[in-house]
Each structure stands twice: as structure tokens, then as C-alpha cells.
Design an enzyme around this catalytic site. Structure first.
Site, PDB file in Angstrom:
ATOM      1  N   GLY A   1     -17.623  12.127   2.165  1.00  0.00           N
ATOM      2  CA  GLY A   1     -18.729  11.503   2.886  1.00  0.00           C
ATOM      3  C   GLY A   1     -19.667  12.554   3.462  1.00  0.00           C
ATOM      4  O   GLY A   1     -20.507  13.117   2.769  1.00  0.00           O
ATOM      5  N   GLY A   2     -19.503  12.831   4.742  1.00  0.00           N
ATOM      6  CA  GLY A   2     -20.420  13.705   5.477  1.00  0.00           C
ATOM      7  C   GLY A   2     -20.756  15.004   4.756  1.00  0.00           C
ATOM      8  O   GLY A   2     -21.936  15.388   4.664  1.00  0.00           O
TER       9      GLY A   2
ATOM     10  N   ASN B   1     -19.983  10.316  -1.296  1.00  0.00           N
ATOM     11  CA  ASN B   1     -20.258   8.964  -0.799  1.00  0.00           C
ATOM     12  C   ASN B   1     -21.322   9.113   0.291  1.00  0.00           C
ATOM     13  O   ASN B   1     -21.020   9.522   1.402  1.00  0.00           O
ATOM     14  CB  ASN B   1     -18.972   8.351  -0.235  1.00  0.00           C
ATOM     15  CG  ASN B   1     -19.223   7.006   0.427  1.00  0.00           C
ATOM     16  OD1 ASN B   1     -20.310   6.438   0.304  1.00  0.00           O
ATOM     17  ND2 ASN B   1     -18.226   6.504   1.133  1.00  0.00           N
TER      18      ASN B   1
ATOM     19  N   GLY C   1     -14.570  10.183   8.501  1.00  0.00           N
ATOM     20  CA  GLY C   1     -15.675  10.429   9.416  1.00  0.00           C
ATOM     21  C   GLY C   1     -15.259  10.920  10.793  1.00  0.00           C
ATOM     22  O   GLY C   1     -16.072  10.952  11.707  1.00  0.00           O
TER      23      GLY C   1
ATOM     24  N   HIS D   1     -13.840   0.211   0.221  1.00  0.00           N
ATOM     25  CA  HIS D   1     -13.892   1.285   1.222  1.00  0.00           C
ATOM     26  C   HIS D   1     -13.444   0.723   2.578  1.00  0.00           C
ATOM     27  O   HIS D   1     -13.709  -0.438   2.890  1.00  0.00           O
ATOM     28  CB  HIS D   1     -15.313   1.842   1.314  1.00  0.00           C
ATOM     29  CG  HIS D   1     -15.392   3.089   2.131  1.00  0.00           C
ATOM     30  ND1 HIS D   1     -15.423   3.061   3.505  1.00  0.00           N
ATOM     31  CD2 HIS D   1     -15.401   4.391   1.769  1.00  0.00           C
ATOM     32  CE1 HIS D   1     -15.463   4.312   3.954  1.00  0.00           C
ATOM     33  NE2 HIS D   1     -15.451   5.138   2.920  1.00  0.00           N
TER      34      HIS D   1
ATOM     35  N   GLU E   1      -7.715   7.204   1.285  1.00  0.00           N
ATOM     36  CA  GLU E   1      -8.540   7.564   2.436  1.00  0.00           C
ATOM     37  C   GLU E   1      -7.881   7.033   3.712  1.00  0.00           C
ATOM     38  O   GLU E   1      -8.096   5.874   4.080  1.00  0.00           O
ATOM     39  CB  GLU E   1      -9.943   6.966   2.308  1.00  0.00           C
ATOM     40  CG  GLU E   1     -10.730   7.487   1.120  1.00  0.00           C
ATOM     41  CD  GLU E   1     -12.237   7.446   1.375  1.00  0.00           C
ATOM     42  OE1 GLU E   1     -12.881   8.465   1.116  1.00  0.00           O
ATOM     43  OE2 GLU E   1     -12.753   6.427   1.854  1.00  0.00           O
TER      44      GLU E   1
ATOM     45  N   LYS F   1     -22.937   6.903   1.807  1.00  0.00           N
ATOM     46  CA  LYS F   1     -22.948   5.822   2.810  1.00  0.00           C
ATOM     47  C   LYS F   1     -24.398   5.401   3.078  1.00  0.00           C
ATOM     48  O   LYS F   1     -25.224   5.468   2.167  1.00  0.00           O
ATOM     49  CB  LYS F   1     -22.218   6.261   4.087  1.00  0.00           C
ATOM     50  CG  LYS F   1     -20.830   6.825   3.756  1.00  0.00           C
ATOM     51  CD  LYS F   1     -19.927   6.926   4.952  1.00  0.00           C
ATOM     52  CE  LYS F   1     -18.600   7.555   4.523  1.00  0.00           C
ATOM     53  NZ  LYS F   1     -17.575   7.476   5.534  1.00  0.00           N
TER      54      LYS F   1
ATOM     55  N   SER G   1     -12.775  13.310   5.764  1.00  0.00           N
ATOM     56  CA  SER G   1     -13.133  14.609   6.343  1.00  0.00           C
ATOM     57  C   SER G   1     -12.771  15.786   5.447  1.00  0.00           C
ATOM     58  O   SER G   1     -12.390  16.856   5.926  1.00  0.00           O
ATOM     59  CB  SER G   1     -12.518  14.765   7.741  1.00  0.00           C
ATOM     60  OG  SER G   1     -12.979  13.722   8.600  1.00  0.00           O
TER      61      SER G   1
ATOM     62  N   GLU H   1     -14.625   1.030   5.386  1.00  0.00           N
ATOM     63  CA  GLU H   1     -15.730   0.480   6.192  1.00  0.00           C
ATOM     64  C   GLU H   1     -16.089  -0.940   5.738  1.00  0.00           C
ATOM     65  O   GLU H   1     -16.521  -1.763   6.548  1.00  0.00           O
ATOM     66  CB  GLU H   1     -16.939   1.438   6.137  1.00  0.00           C
ATOM     67  CG  GLU H   1     -16.657   2.702   6.945  1.00  0.00           C
ATOM     68  CD  GLU H   1     -17.365   3.963   6.470  1.00  0.00           C
ATOM     69  OE1 GLU H   1     -18.306   3.863   5.653  1.00  0.00           O
ATOM     70  OE2 GLU H   1     -16.954   5.065   6.902  1.00  0.00           O
TER      71      GLU H   1
HETATM   72  P1  PGA Z   1     -15.935  11.526   5.327  1.00  0.00           P
HETATM   73  O1  PGA Z   1     -16.010  10.139   4.531  1.00  0.00           O
HETATM   74  O2  PGA Z   1     -15.801  12.613   4.298  1.00  0.00           O
HETATM   75  O3  PGA Z   1     -17.230  11.620   6.073  1.00  0.00           O
HETATM   76  O4  PGA Z   1     -14.743  11.455   6.227  1.00  0.00           O
HETATM   77  C1  PGA Z   1     -15.237   9.923   3.390  1.00  0.00           C
HETATM   78  C2  PGA Z   1     -15.437   8.524   2.901  1.00  0.00           C
HETATM   79  O5  PGA Z   1     -15.580   7.626   3.726  1.00  0.00           O
HETATM   80  O6  PGA Z   1     -15.469   8.263   1.679  1.00  0.00           O
END
Ligand code: PGA
Length: 252
Positions: free
Chosen positions: A234-235, A13, A175, A98, A169, A15, A213, A100
Site C-alpha cells: 500500500g503506502g 495497492n 497501514g 481486502h 494481510e 487505495k 506495511s 478494508e
Molecule cells: P500497507 O497496505 O502496505 O499500506 O500496509 C497494504 C494493503 O492494504 O494492501
């Protein structure tokens, strides 16, 4: 067939990250390292880059995904992108709900359920995100929250429900560098699987991904859990060596 459905699914992802040149570099680095990767793989990119990514990923082992979709089919919804439009760019997966989006854009369970309908109607796989905040976890509400979020989607999508993917999640892990322990993840994944089983005879086909994470160091232990069928990353998906390492872990 059933086994195929549960082949690990690893989804990046991105983002709101990337640029034309950064995307080209990242994809080139990923494609160079895909030998030996047997898990299903996708990257969910900003809508503006779908066209570029469709070209870069054509014929590769990496599928294209989007990060959101409009709840509406078409019309006067300035700034929105419809499921038909995603389909035009050979999008295979679409993240829906998501945290967010729920948090910063006020997406309700009902809206998420409608978006899932739109994605399924186009023959794409929605990746439905559910998860509790830290306050909800501490108040002992984790099960109630994730079940409420998934129930709305099940209710609106009936027999199609086996065509979705789910991503657990925990909001507190997204994040933040905090990760659910493998046991915490498995506990919630088992709850979600049981909820799906009550709704469809094909619940075992539904991939339930963990997100929050996930990284190259913790992926193996999370993926070893019985009901963890992959990751939404994500990251760590923005760094080719890290994402490739996770893909290889999921391919073992
Ligand atoms: P993250 O994000 O791996 O950076 O924690 C995961 C996501 O929001 O899908």
C-alpha cells in the site's frame, strides 16, 4: 512453467490515492527505473483512473490492476463496476476481499467468493486477501480465520483455484507500520499453501503475497521466506523510489 507462475509478483495497492497529474508523474518515475526489474509487477488503481492508466502502462512491464469488483454481472447496482468493465480496460489483476472492504463495506466470505468467480470468468487474476485482526491473533485464531476465508473461495471456485493469487494481510499490519515478522508470515503462508494443496494438484503455481506495511527496508527478509511469493504494498507503492527498490529486491 511452474517456475514462471511463482516468479515474484509485486503489486502496488494505491487505495483511494492519486489524481490525473500525480498518476502521470508516478508512472513516469516508475517506468524510468524499471531496468533490471524481472519480477512480475502490477499496480491496482482507483477504477476512475483505469482508462488513464491503461494508456500510461501500455506496452510497459507493469500490469494494470483494480481494487475491487462487483459480485453482480450487470444491472441495477448503482456505483458498482463489473468484471466485464474491468476487462474492457485490459485489467489483469483484481484485489478481492481486502480487509478494508470486509471491514468498511461488510463484505462476507461468500461475497468475496462470488467476486472471485466473476474475476476468473473474465480471465483475470483475483488477488484474494485474507488475514486476522489483532484480537483474533491474540485469541489464537489466526489459522482458523485465514482458513475459513480461503475455504469459501476454494469451495466456490473448484478446479479454477490454481488461477488465483492470495495475499496474506494481517489486519493489524495494514497501514499501521507494524509488520508481521518473516517467521510469522511464513507460518501463515505455509498454512495457506497446505490448504491449497489439499484442493488442487497445482497449488505450487499459486502466488501467495504478503501485505501489511511492507517497505523497502523489510521486503528482503519477508521475500526470503519459502512461501512468500511477493508483496501487496500500500503506502510504500506510492513513492517511486521505495516501490522500485522493492521491485529490485524481488528481482534478485
Ligand atoms: P500497507 O497496505 O502496505 O499500506 O500496509 C497494504 C494493503 O492494504 O494492501
Amino acid at each position: 512453467m511452474v517456475m514462471d507462475k511463482r516468479m515474484p509478483l509485486m503489486v502496488g495497492n494505491w487505495k483511494m490515492n492519486g489524481s490525473l497529474s500525480a498518476n502521470a508523474t508516478l508512472v513516469a518515475d516508475l517506468l524510468q527505473g524499471m531496468a533490471g526489474v524481472t519480477c512480475r509487477t502490477a499496480v491496482c488503481v482507483p477504477s476512475l483512473y483505469l482508462s488513464q492508466m491503461q494508456g500510461l502502462l501500455a506496452g510497459s512491464a507493469i500490469d494494470l490492476g483494480a481494487q475491487d469488483v462487483s459480485a453482480h454481472a450487470s444491472g441495477a447496482y448503482t456505483g458498482e463496476v463489473s468484471s466485464d468493465m474491468l476487462r474492457d480496460f485490459a485489467v489483469r489483476y483484481c484485489i478481492v476481499g481486502h480487509s478494508e472492504r470486509r471491514q468498511y463495506h461488510g463484505e462476507s466470505d461468500a461475497m468475496v467468493a462470488t467476486k472471485v468467480q466473476r474475476v476468473l470468468a473474465q480471465g483475470m487474476t483475483p488477488i484474494v486477501c485474507v488475514g486476522e485482526t489483532m484480537a483474533e491473533r491474540e485469541a489464537g485464531q489466526t489459522e482458523a480465520v485465514v482458513k475459513r476465508q480461503l475455504a469459501a473461495v476454494i469451495h466456490a471456485n473448484g478446479h479454477c483455484i490454481s488461477e488465483i493469487a492470495v495475499a496474506y494481510e494481517p489486519v493489524w499490519a495494514v497501514g499501521t507500520g507494524l509488520t508481521a515478522s518473516p517467521e510469522q508470515a511464513q507460518q501463515v503462508h505455509a498454512i495457506l499453501r497446505a490448504q491449497l494443496r489439499a484442493a488442487t494438484a497445482h497449488a505450487d503455481r499459486v502466488s501467495i503475497l504478503y501485505g501489511g506495511s511492507m517497505n523497502a527496508a523489510n521486503a528482503a527478509n519477508l521475500l526470503a521466506q519459502a512461501d512468500v511469493d511477493g508483496g501487496l504494498i500500500g503506502g510504500a507503492s506510492l513513492k517511486a523510489p521505495d516501490f522500485l527498490s522493492m521491485l529490485k529486491t524481488a528481482s534478485r
